[in-house]
Design a protein around this motif. Structure first.
Motif, short mmCIF file in Angstrom:
data_model
loop_
_atom_site.label_atom_id
_atom_site.label_comp_id
_atom_site.label_asym_id
_atom_site.label_seq_id
_atom_site.Cartn_x
_atom_site.Cartn_y
_atom_site.Cartn_z
N SER A 262 0.85 -1.18 0.00
CA SER A 262 0.00 0.00 0.00
C SER A 262 0.89 1.23 0.00
N ASP B 252 5.01 3.89 2.12
CA ASP B 252 4.73 2.52 1.69
C ASP B 252 4.77 1.61 2.91
N ARG C 297 -0.65 -1.52 5.85
CA ARG C 297 -1.65 -0.46 6.01
C ARG C 297 -2.49 -0.31 4.74
N ASP C 298 -3.81 -0.30 4.91
CA ASP C 298 -4.68 0.03 3.78
C ASP C 298 -5.01 1.53 3.84
N GLU C 299 -5.94 1.98 2.99
CA GLU C 299 -6.22 3.43 2.91
C GLU C 299 -6.79 3.99 4.21
N TRP C 300 -7.60 3.15 4.90
CA TRP C 300 -8.17 3.63 6.17
C TRP C 300 -7.09 3.76 7.23
N TRP D 93 -4.04 4.63 6.63
CA TRP D 93 -3.32 5.88 6.35
C TRP D 93 -4.12 7.08 6.84
N VAL E 117 -3.98 6.47 -2.61
CA VAL E 117 -3.45 5.20 -2.09
C VAL E 117 -3.52 4.22 -3.25
N ASP E 118 -2.37 3.82 -3.78
CA ASP E 118 -2.33 2.98 -4.98
C ASP E 118 -3.33 3.57 -6.01
N VAL F 43 -6.63 3.32 -5.63
CA VAL F 43 -7.94 3.19 -4.97
C VAL F 43 -8.82 4.41 -5.25
N SER G 62 -12.49 6.08 -3.96
CA SER G 62 -13.50 5.99 -2.89
C SER G 62 -14.37 7.23 -2.90
#
Ligand code: ATP
Ligand code: PH2
Length: 166
Positions: A2, A58, A62-65, A67, A98-99, A101, A103
């Motif tokens: 991520s 990086d 960790r995912d977007e949430w 971060w 984030v990558d 993604v 949302s």
């Protein structure tokens, strides 16, 4: 994996110290950090100038949430009080991307919707990732070129204000 782009801003108190607290707190996750820029405020113009910088981070865990939560915990540690929208603050940490993604959750809009209009994000980001693409919007170099010259002219590099060791 991520990989995220975070934008940092401060216009109250120890502005450089607040930005440094993020860079220090990110530790091993930090991949790159831009020069610090002193920038004219957008949105609410009657407020002190900001210091802004952009980081690439990086962390496979960790995912977007995660971060978003990390950014919010840095803001709280800097004593941020939520008051006026686009108003002065000790520390603002926005998750820019984030990558790839996307949302539309209001708690976490990705990519951050303000990015295409903000020279204070695009200029530092371009410095560390010159070929970056903002998902859904195209190359950031083109986004920056499309902004009015007056917007770009309000963003001044302050290389003497160091965030990380050379
Ligand atoms: N990509 C994102 N990064 C950070 N916060 C986000 C993001 N998308 C939505 N938010 C939400 O925005 C809220 C924080 O908004 P904040 O007060 O920082 O806005 P602002 O900094 O005044 O304006 P802007 O978000 O346009 O820079 C939080 O509730 C957070 O959940
Ligand atoms: N130049 C600049 N202007 C701002 C900034 C910022 O980080 N830089 N953040 C704001 C809060 O949303 C409002 N205005």
């Amino acid at each position: 994996m991520s990989r995220a782009v975070l934008s940092l801003g401060s216009n109250l108190g120890d502005r450089l110290g607040h930005l440094k607290s993020v860079v220090t707190g990110l530790g091993e996750a930090l991949v790159a950090v831009s020069t610090v820029y002193e920038t004219k405020p957008w949105g609410v113009e009657d407020q002190p100038d900001f210091l802004n910088a952009v980081c690439v981070v990086d962390d496979p865990a960790r995912d977007e949430w995660a971060w978003l939560r990390a950014g919010q915990s840095f803001e709280q540690a800097a004593g941020r009080v939520r008051e006026l929208r686009w108003g002065p603050r000790t520390l603002d940490v926005d998750v820019v991307t984030v990558d790839g993604v996307r949302s539309d959750d209001p708690e976490l809009l990705l990519p951050h919707p303000g990015t295409p209009e903000r020279a204070s994000v695009l200029i530092p980001w371009l410095e560390i990732e010159p070929d970056a693409v903002l998902p859904g919007h195209g190359p950031i170099r083109a986004l920056l070129s499309a902004l009015p010259e007056a917007d770009r002219a309000g963003v001044h590099p302050r290389p003497e204000l160091r965030l990380a060791a050379p």
